[in-house]
Scaffold this active site. Structure first.
Site: not given
Length: 765
Positions: A110, A290
């Site tokens: 992020h 993921h």
């Protein structure tokens, strides 16, 4: 007082964060907020944005050398400390599965994921994740906890280790302890010291900051998209990259939380492309990321406290207070979706893609009410609970995951990775390296033993290393004479040099004169650069002659000759103005090749408007989306890291030299074109003249004699802003004064050299 809210509280304990306790703020019985300058004058050009993050904000001082400090660190020892921390757990914020790795990957991702190719802003380079607005975006929920957990390590290494480097390095260490082979790590990111008020993150306004609003609450508020999803003209406003306000990439529940996988795929492709990733890199990043950890959604967003920037003071910069149970561990709330993608969330494997394609998935909702997907087959593998021993939970997928399965192009990439785990591993490794290093610029800025210098990665805009001797002062003097003997006008030489350098972006350290890319596609074909073509052809003859005759293995690059030509022309122009001046020139630029130039990525550097060269694209009105030319001009000055005086001086000098892209007379307020006078400023500030619009939009104007009405000069908005804007006019008046000429020439030459040297990371820290 500072511009803070004047809503009153009825208690002396200041329970309402961000409120001012002082009275006198009622108008007509209604609570009011004092208007900011931008409220009074919304169209005012915010020139002060050029002076953000100045040396006054830096506690390390101007003499601090980060490269030297970083190089004193034993990187391997530092990594071992980080890895030891990652497999620990603290009571105030327990680690999932006894491993902080997954949440640290999210933190690093992020931090880097705000990067966007359109203007090069965002990215991990300055650790802007520590400041508003990014720190308080919904998508960064609880990332504040990740950084706070790292504080003991940051504290130990002090100024030798920036937050920006530590964040990325911790992400790498997290991947490595879970069995993933990272491609490398380079240090060299230097922290910013204040919030970024300049970057445009979107047109939306979140009216109710008292709640941490989830992305699905942005319906009818998000204004960044044109058209409707599915329409041919559906597109994201430039230069934005994230699909929704306060997100890093896209809404994991689908556009506006609508659960539409194909609509989600379209958003993913748009946003990841804007973030400089192709389809294969996009799938590698999503599928790779993921493979680890879980998502958190145990408590409804409406029950979660305020983000860090407006959280209560006693929380000491931590936001999103969770009132349920311990407020963490099995009660954690982050993006609202709950669960893990794989049975082994702390191990690198291919289970994410295997499960995605092996099972059918149905929509369901998390405990927080967020839309997610679960396997139809009840016998599908389970995943262990992150905190409750012995408890097994159903696997989870997001709408963005299902999108990879249903979109035809993403599906092809997924199937490739399913059939070749080694190829998947390599693709994720390289994509992660690109993600976390994309905004660092040339490899000269890379520090540390793990930097990768042996590979020419196209996204790094590589320039071959010089295998020849660099020209010396005597060569420079001789080459100046040869260039000035070509018969090229000083105006054309100055225009060409500036055109090469002005592509630079301080945001991601791309562009500039080094590499000689002005002579290569796509830059050589841009309309704004047409005037440079015959100049470059002539300079090639000088290069060929010198390189064919030079002794001692010396060579001169075309990139150096382009800049040297501008410097030589300016020295003549200054002498002709009665102010003989030596214009600095530092040789050593190298030429790159067409094969080492990513045409698609460099196309993003093509200007829509360039006030320095008085250029507006033919499609300006459509592409500008309501942004005035002078606002784009300010943005470009900001990307060149110019101050207001530098910006003003540069434009005055370029107009004196007539560096307009088409040779027009707009802004050339002199009858001594090609002479480095301050005529631009004396005319601009004259009270004997008045300006009138020459077209309905006021993009061009005429300067008329007040008495006779005679048109003396023509101009554009990029010219007049230096007289109409109060901040810029104050500077222009200095250069227009009776004692302003020499001061202007000195300021112009200094600003010119700064721009010519912006990309010379080979000779500066």
């Amino acid at each position: 007082m500072l511009n803070i809210s004047h809503d009153k509280t009825n208690t002396k304990t200041f329970e309402m964060p961000g409120k001012c306790p002082f009275g006198g703020d009622r108008i007509g019985g209604v609570e009011s907020t004092p208007p900011a300058l931008s409220d009074w004058y919304p169209n005012r050009l915010k020139v002060e944005l050029l002076h953000q993050n100045g040396p006054q904000a830096n506690p390390l001082g101007e003499d601090f050398n980060y490269a030297e400090a970083f190089n004193t660190i034993d990187l391997e020892a530092l990594k071992q400390e980080i890895k030891g921390f990652l497999t620990s757990s603290v009571e105030w914020w327990p680690s999932d599965y006894g491993n902080y790795g997954p949440q640290m990957i999210r933190m690093a991702w992020h931090s880097a994921g705000t990067y966007r190719i359109a203007d090069g802003r965002g990215g991990a380079g300055e650790a802007m994740q520590r400041f508003a607005p990014i720190e308080s975006w919904w998508d960064n929920g609880n990332v504040d906890k990740s950084r706070r957990l790292l504080w003991p390590i940051k504290q130990k290494y002090g100024s030798a280790l920036s937050w920006a480097d530590l964040i990325v390095l911790t992400g790498n260490c997290a991947l490595e302890i879970m069995g993933f082979p990272t491609y490398g790590f380079a240090g060299g990111r230097q922290d910013a010291w204040e919030a970024d008020n300049a970057t445009y993150w979107g047109p939306e306004v979140v009216h109710d900051l008292s709640k941490a609003e989830a992305p699905d609450k942005m319906v009818n508020r998000d204004k960044r998209w044109r058209g409707q999803n599915g329409d041919a003209d559906y597109d994201l406003e430039n230069p934005l990259a994230a699909s929704h306000q306060a997100l890093i990439y896209v809404n994991p529940e689908g556009p506006y939380a609508n659960g539409d996988p194909l609509g989600s795929a379209r958003d993913i492709r748009t946003t990841f492309t804007r973030m400089a990733m192709n389809d294969e890199e996009t799938v590698a990043l999503i599928a790779g990321g993921h493979a680890f950890g879980k998502s958190h959604g145990m408590v409804p967003a409406t029950e979660i406290g305020m983000p860090p920037e407006i959280a209560p003071m006693e929380l000491m910069g931590l936001g999103w207070h969770n009132p349920k149970g311990s407020g963490n561990a099995e009660n954690t709330m982050t993006n609202g979706i709950e669960g893990s993608w794989t049975p082994n969330p702390t191990q690198w494997d291919n289970d994410y893609l295997t499960n995605l394609f092996k099972f059918e998935w149905k929509q369901t909702k998390s405990p927080a009410g967020a839309l997610q997907w679960t396997p139809v087959d009840e016998n599908a593998p389970k995943t262990p609970d992150a905190h409750i021993p012995g408890q097994m939970n159903a696997l989870m997928m997001m709408t963005t995951d299902i999108a990879l399965k249903l979109d035809p192009e993403y599906r092809k990439v997924c199937e490739k990775f399913l059939n070749d785990f080694d190829a998947f591993t390599q693709a994720f490794s390289k994509a992660w390296y690109k993600l976390t290093h994309r905004d660092m610029g040339p490899r000269e800025r890379y520090l540390g033993p793990e930097k990768r210098n042996e590979d020419d990665l196209l996204w790094q805009d590589p320039i071959p290393v010089a295998d020849y001797a660099i020209i010396d002062a005597a060569d420079v003097a001789a080459l100046k004479q040869q260039i000035m003997g070509l018969g090229i006008s000083p105006s054309d030489l100055v225009f060409t040099a500036f055109s090469a350098a002005v592509t630079h972006r301080h945001s991601d350290k791309r562009g500039g004169a080094n590499g000689g890319r002005l002579a290569l596609a796509p830059q050589k074909d841009w309309a704004v650069n047409r005037r440079t073509v015959p100049v470059i052809e002539a300079l090639r003859t000088v290069q060929e002659k010198f390189n064919g005759q030079a002794a001692g293995g010396k060579q001169v690059s075309l990139a150096d000759l382009i800049v040297l030509g501008g410097c030589a022309a300016l020295e003549k122009a200054a002498a002709d103005a009665g102010t003989p001046t030596e214009v600095p020139f530092t040789p050593g630029r190298r030429d790159t090749t067409q094969e080492l130039t990513d045409i698609e990525m460099f196309t993003w550097l093509k200007p829509v408007a360039d006030g320095f060269r008085n250029y507006l694209d033919a499609g300006f009105n459509e592409m500008a989306q309501g942004v005035a030319p002078e606002e784009m001009f300010l943005d470009k000055a900001h990307l060149l890291s110019l101050t207001a005086p530098e910006w003003t001086a540069l434009v005055g000098g370029l107009r004196a030299m007539n560096a307009n892209h088409d040779g027009s007379k707009h802004g050339v307020f002199t009858d001594r074109e090609g002479v480095l006078t301050n005529d631009f400023f004396t005319v601009l500030t004259s009270t004997d003249l008045e300006w009138k619009k020459a077209d309905a939009q006021g993009l061009t104007l005429t300067l008329n004699d007040r008495k006779t009405g005679e048109t003396r000069f023509t101009a554009t908005r990029a010219d007049l802003v230096f007289g109409s804007n109060s901040h810029l006019r104050a500077v222009a008046e200095v250069y227009a004064g009776s004692d302003g000429h020499k001061r202007f020439v000195k300021a112009f030459v200094k600003a010119w050299d700064k721009v010519m040297m912006l990309d010379r990371y080979d000779v500066k820290a």
